[in-house]
Design a protein around this motif. Structure first.
Motif, PDB file in Angstrom:
ATOM      1  N   TYR A  41      -3.461  -8.034  -3.004  1.00 21.73           N
ATOM      2  CA  TYR A  41      -2.518  -8.915  -2.330  1.00 21.73           C
ATOM      3  C   TYR A  41      -2.919 -10.353  -2.573  1.00 21.73           C
ATOM      4  O   TYR A  41      -4.071 -10.649  -2.930  1.00 21.73           O
ATOM      5  CB  TYR A  41      -2.479  -8.625  -0.824  1.00 21.73           C
ATOM      6  CG  TYR A  41      -3.774  -8.944  -0.099  1.00 21.73           C
ATOM      7  CD1 TYR A  41      -3.956 -10.145   0.585  1.00 21.73           C
ATOM      8  CD2 TYR A  41      -4.842  -8.029  -0.115  1.00 21.73           C
ATOM      9  CE1 TYR A  41      -5.144 -10.429   1.242  1.00 21.73           C
ATOM     10  CE2 TYR A  41      -6.030  -8.317   0.542  1.00 21.73           C
ATOM     11  CZ  TYR A  41      -6.176  -9.514   1.217  1.00 21.73           C
ATOM     12  OH  TYR A  41      -7.353  -9.800   1.857  1.00 21.73           O
TER      13      TYR A  41
ATOM     14  N   HIS B 101       6.250  -7.868   1.778  1.00 21.35           N
ATOM     15  CA  HIS B 101       6.261  -6.785   0.798  1.00 21.35           C
ATOM     16  C   HIS B 101       7.619  -6.768   0.118  1.00 21.35           C
ATOM     17  O   HIS B 101       8.630  -6.486   0.759  1.00 21.35           O
ATOM     18  CB  HIS B 101       6.007  -5.434   1.479  1.00 21.35           C
ATOM     19  CG  HIS B 101       6.048  -4.268   0.543  1.00 21.35           C
ATOM     20  ND1 HIS B 101       6.313  -2.987   0.962  1.00 21.35           N
ATOM     21  CD2 HIS B 101       5.867  -4.193  -0.812  1.00 21.35           C
ATOM     22  CE1 HIS B 101       6.300  -2.176  -0.074  1.00 21.35           C
ATOM     23  NE2 HIS B 101       6.042  -2.881  -1.156  1.00 21.35           N
ATOM     24  N   ASP B 102       7.623  -7.126  -1.161  1.00 18.80           N
ATOM     25  CA  ASP B 102       8.886  -7.174  -1.920  1.00 18.80           C
ATOM     26  C   ASP B 102       9.952  -7.969  -1.177  1.00 18.80           C
ATOM     27  O   ASP B 102      11.085  -7.528  -0.976  1.00 18.80           O
ATOM     28  CB  ASP B 102       9.385  -5.757  -2.225  1.00 18.80           C
ATOM     29  CG  ASP B 102       8.441  -4.996  -3.157  1.00 18.80           C
ATOM     30  OD1 ASP B 102       7.665  -5.656  -3.883  1.00 18.80           O
ATOM     31  OD2 ASP B 102       8.478  -3.764  -3.145  1.00 18.80           O
TER      32      ASP B 102
ATOM     33  N   LEU C 254      -5.478  -2.112  -1.698  1.00 20.35           N
ATOM     34  CA  LEU C 254      -4.179  -2.690  -2.051  1.00 20.35           C
ATOM     35  C   LEU C 254      -4.370  -4.161  -2.426  1.00 20.35           C
ATOM     36  O   LEU C 254      -4.817  -4.957  -1.592  1.00 20.35           O
ATOM     37  CB  LEU C 254      -3.212  -2.577  -0.874  1.00 20.35           C
ATOM     38  CG  LEU C 254      -2.753  -1.165  -0.507  1.00 20.35           C
ATOM     39  CD1 LEU C 254      -1.973  -1.180   0.801  1.00 20.35           C
ATOM     40  CD2 LEU C 254      -1.919  -0.559  -1.627  1.00 20.35           C
TER      41      LEU C 254
ATOM     42  N   MET D 244       3.865  -2.784  -6.556  1.00 15.32           N
ATOM     43  CA  MET D 244       3.914  -3.238  -5.172  1.00 15.32           C
ATOM     44  C   MET D 244       3.408  -4.681  -5.108  1.00 15.32           C
ATOM     45  O   MET D 244       2.293  -4.969  -5.548  1.00 15.32           O
ATOM     46  CB  MET D 244       3.050  -2.343  -4.284  1.00 15.32           C
ATOM     47  CG  MET D 244       3.112  -2.701  -2.819  1.00 15.32           C
ATOM     48  SD  MET D 244       1.980  -1.698  -1.802  1.00 15.32           S
ATOM     49  CE  MET D 244       2.599  -0.055  -2.106  1.00 15.32           C
ATOM     50  N   THR D 245       4.253  -5.584  -4.607  1.00 12.94           N
ATOM     51  CA  THR D 245       3.872  -6.990  -4.467  1.00 12.94           C
ATOM     52  C   THR D 245       3.663  -7.304  -2.999  1.00 12.94           C
ATOM     53  O   THR D 245       4.580  -7.197  -2.186  1.00 12.94           O
ATOM     54  CB  THR D 245       4.969  -7.913  -5.042  1.00 12.94           C
ATOM     55  OG1 THR D 245       5.176  -7.581  -6.416  1.00 12.94           O
ATOM     56  CG2 THR D 245       4.547  -9.366  -4.927  1.00 12.94           C
ATOM     57  N   LEU D 246       2.423  -7.693  -2.655  1.00 18.64           N
ATOM     58  CA  LEU D 246       2.081  -7.975  -1.268  1.00 18.64           C
ATOM     59  C   LEU D 246       1.538  -9.393  -1.140  1.00 18.64           C
ATOM     60  O   LEU D 246       0.684  -9.811  -1.928  1.00 18.64           O
ATOM     61  CB  LEU D 246       1.014  -6.995  -0.763  1.00 18.64           C
ATOM     62  CG  LEU D 246       1.412  -5.521  -0.672  1.00 18.64           C
ATOM     63  CD1 LEU D 246       0.187  -4.673  -0.357  1.00 18.64           C
ATOM     64  CD2 LEU D 246       2.484  -5.304   0.385  1.00 18.64           C
TER      65      LEU D 246
ATOM     66  N   ILE E 282       3.127   3.447   3.749  1.00 17.75           N
ATOM     67  CA  ILE E 282       3.467   3.250   2.333  1.00 17.75           C
ATOM     68  C   ILE E 282       2.287   3.569   1.413  1.00 17.75           C
ATOM     69  O   ILE E 282       2.485   3.794   0.213  1.00 17.75           O
ATOM     70  CB  ILE E 282       3.973   1.815   2.061  1.00 17.75           C
ATOM     71  CG1 ILE E 282       2.869   0.773   2.300  1.00 17.75           C
ATOM     72  CG2 ILE E 282       5.214   1.519   2.890  1.00 17.75           C
ATOM     73  CD1 ILE E 282       3.265  -0.617   1.830  1.00 17.75           C
ATOM     74  N   ALA E 283       1.075   3.597   1.963  1.00 15.09           N
ATOM     75  CA  ALA E 283      -0.122   3.930   1.180  1.00 15.09           C
ATOM     76  C   ALA E 283      -0.983   4.833   2.052  1.00 15.09           C
ATOM     77  O   ALA E 283      -1.929   4.369   2.697  1.00 15.09           O
ATOM     78  CB  ALA E 283      -0.866   2.666   0.775  1.00 15.09           C
TER      79      ALA E 283
END
Length: 218
Positions: free
Chosen positions: A28, A59-60, A26, A1-3, A77-78
């Motif tokens: 980031y 996010h993506d 998360l 996951m890319t934030l 999502i989490a």
């Protein structure tokens, strides 16, 4: 996951998202958009957020804006730990707590409103400061009344930290930006102390951000 989070040290809305990201552990990257210097109007950022505001979560390569929408997205999502309860009334209640700040108070103190007060109403800096402190106090008073009706134990919904607590802590952070006395709001002050005892809140505070520390070296 890319934030990625586009934010600003003083942005209360960015504070709320920072807290949620930290509570959910998360990782980031935060990218600074200096609202006081007008970075939000740069063409590159306009491609990311057409409203010229922060925060924006990417996010993506998909952009999401508005702090409460971002927090609810993160909750989906989490899911752990949840920031919204499952029971419908409690879910609505914690949303309403969050929106006292996000809908009623904070929008009246943001840079574009302060600039409008200056440009159109010829308000000077002391008048603008008084305006911001007035509406911030209104929010504190509303939260105090709500918490007197349903005292925190230890958080707004009990043991469970929710988006309502994030909103109340954000109200206190806003008051601290304006150097306001909280002694008239003991329920709010006590709840905020419990929140800011957690690193997810304290590390997200405006005064803990690199942008603030750069302008206020010790």
């Amino acid at each position: 996951m890319t934030l990625k989070l586009y934010g600003f040290w003083r942005s209360n809305a960015a504070f709320r998202v920072r807290v949620a990201l930290a509570l959910k552990a998360l990782p980031y990257e935060e990218i600074d958009i200096d609202l006081l210097s007008g970075d939000q109007f740069d063409s590159a950022y306009a491609e990311i957020n057409a409203g010229h505001v922060v925060p924006t979560l990417v996010h993506d390569d998909r952009q999401i804006f508005q702090s409460l929408a971002i927090i609810e997205y993160l909750d989906e999502i989490a899911p752990e730990p949840p920031l919204l309860p499952a029971e419908p009334f409690e879910r609505a209640y914690t949303r309403s707590l969050a929106m006292v700040l996000a809908a009623d108070v904070h929008p009246l103190t943001v840079p574009r409103v302060r600039q409008h007060l200056k440009d159109v109403l010829a308000a000077d800096s002391s008048g603008i400061e008084a305006w911001c402190r007035h509406w911030t106090a209104e929010g504190l008073a509303t939260y105090e009344r709500l918490l007197l009706r349903r005292p925190p134990a230890p958080f707004a919904l009990g043991e469970f930290i929710s988006v309502g607590d994030i909103g109340i802590a954000g109200q206190v952070a806003l008051a601290e930006v304006y150097h306001m006395d909280l002694s008239s709001y003991p329920q709010v002050e006590a709840l905020a102390k419990r929140c800011f005892a957690l690193s997810a809140f304290s590390d997200a505070h405006p005064f803990a951000q690199p942008g603030y520390r750069a302008k206020n070296p010790r």
